[in-house]
Design a protein around this motif. Structure first.
Motif, short mmCIF file in Angstrom:
data_model
loop_
_atom_site.label_atom_id
_atom_site.label_comp_id
_atom_site.label_asym_id
_atom_site.label_seq_id
_atom_site.Cartn_x
_atom_site.Cartn_y
_atom_site.Cartn_z
N SER A 102 0.79 -1.21 -0.03
CA SER A 102 0.03 0.13 -0.16
C SER A 102 0.76 1.35 -0.14
N ILE A 103 2.18 0.97 0.23
CA ILE A 103 3.03 2.30 0.09
C ILE A 103 4.35 1.95 -0.70
N GLY A 104 3.80 1.41 -1.74
CA GLY A 104 4.63 1.20 -3.00
C GLY A 104 6.02 0.50 -2.71
N LEU A 105 5.80 -0.54 -1.71
CA LEU A 105 7.07 -1.18 -1.45
C LEU A 105 6.73 -2.64 -1.19
N LEU A 106 6.19 -3.22 -2.39
CA LEU A 106 5.54 -4.77 -2.36
C LEU A 106 6.80 -5.48 -2.21
N GLY A 107 6.62 -6.54 -1.30
CA GLY A 107 7.68 -7.65 -1.07
C GLY A 107 8.72 -7.01 -0.02
N GLU A 108 8.66 -5.68 0.41
CA GLU A 108 9.58 -5.25 1.29
C GLU A 108 8.86 -4.93 2.83
N SER A 109 8.36 -6.33 3.30
CA SER A 109 7.79 -6.02 4.59
C SER A 109 8.72 -5.69 5.99
#
Length: 176
Positions: A102-109
């Motif tokens: 949701s903040i444009g960082l898919l996969g960077e949890s």
């Protein structure tokens, strides 16, 4: 979708992808009988197919299971205080994978921005006196990171990840 799950007599429900206090309020309403909510009536399995006294069931229906909202969108983080103030909410659980998306960082949890947003949720939940957890995979770094941030509980892994881990241990044991 919620009603058939509740009618099974569950101990808790986690409602995912809530983006606002309004959506959270609607979700909680679906879990409560009138006049506090809009839940339809038909608890056949929840009352053990009529083995449980209906009046007793109704008297305890509010506290018979937990209503948990999953916070996995930055919009929900922005409204976390309003969400946590809702009557009938028993706790929240952070979904860092979708939150990262949701903040444009898919996969960077474990990105600092995701952790900062999660930290805001944790702090707000502590202020509100509500339990807060996180839903993550069986990853040591992630577990330690979220424990350090102060979550009250962890949802760690699932059947697929645990089957995969077991298979990998077996392959390593037989040299494959």
């Amino acid at each position: 979708v919620v009603k058939p799950v509740l009618e099974m007599g569950i101990d808790a429900i986690i409602i995912p992808m809530i983006e606002s206090a309004r959506e959270a309020e609607e979700a909680i309403s679906l879990c409560r009988y009138p006049p506090k909510g809009t839940r339809g009536f038909g608890p056949r399995r929840a009352i053990a197919y009529n083995a449980q006294d209906l009046d007793d069931y109704l008297a305890h229906s509010e506290e018979s299971f937990l209503r948990i909202i999953q916070i996995e969108h930055i919009n929900a983080v922005a409204e976390i205080d309003a969400i946590l103030a809702l009557d009938g909410l028993d706790g929240v659980i952070i979904g860092p994978n979708d939150l990262s998306a949701s903040i444009g960082l898919l996969g960077e949890s474990l990105h600092r921005d995701v952790l900062e947003a999660g930290g805001r949720v944790i702090e707000a939940a502590k202020r509100a006196g509500k339990p807060v957890g996180v839903s993550i995979g069986p990853d040591k770094t992630a577990i330690e990171t979220w424990q350090h941030l102060g979550v009250d509980f962890l949802s760690v892994g699932d059947d697929i990840s645990f089957l995969h881990q077991g298979a990998m241990r077996t392959f390593a044991m037989v040299g494959r």
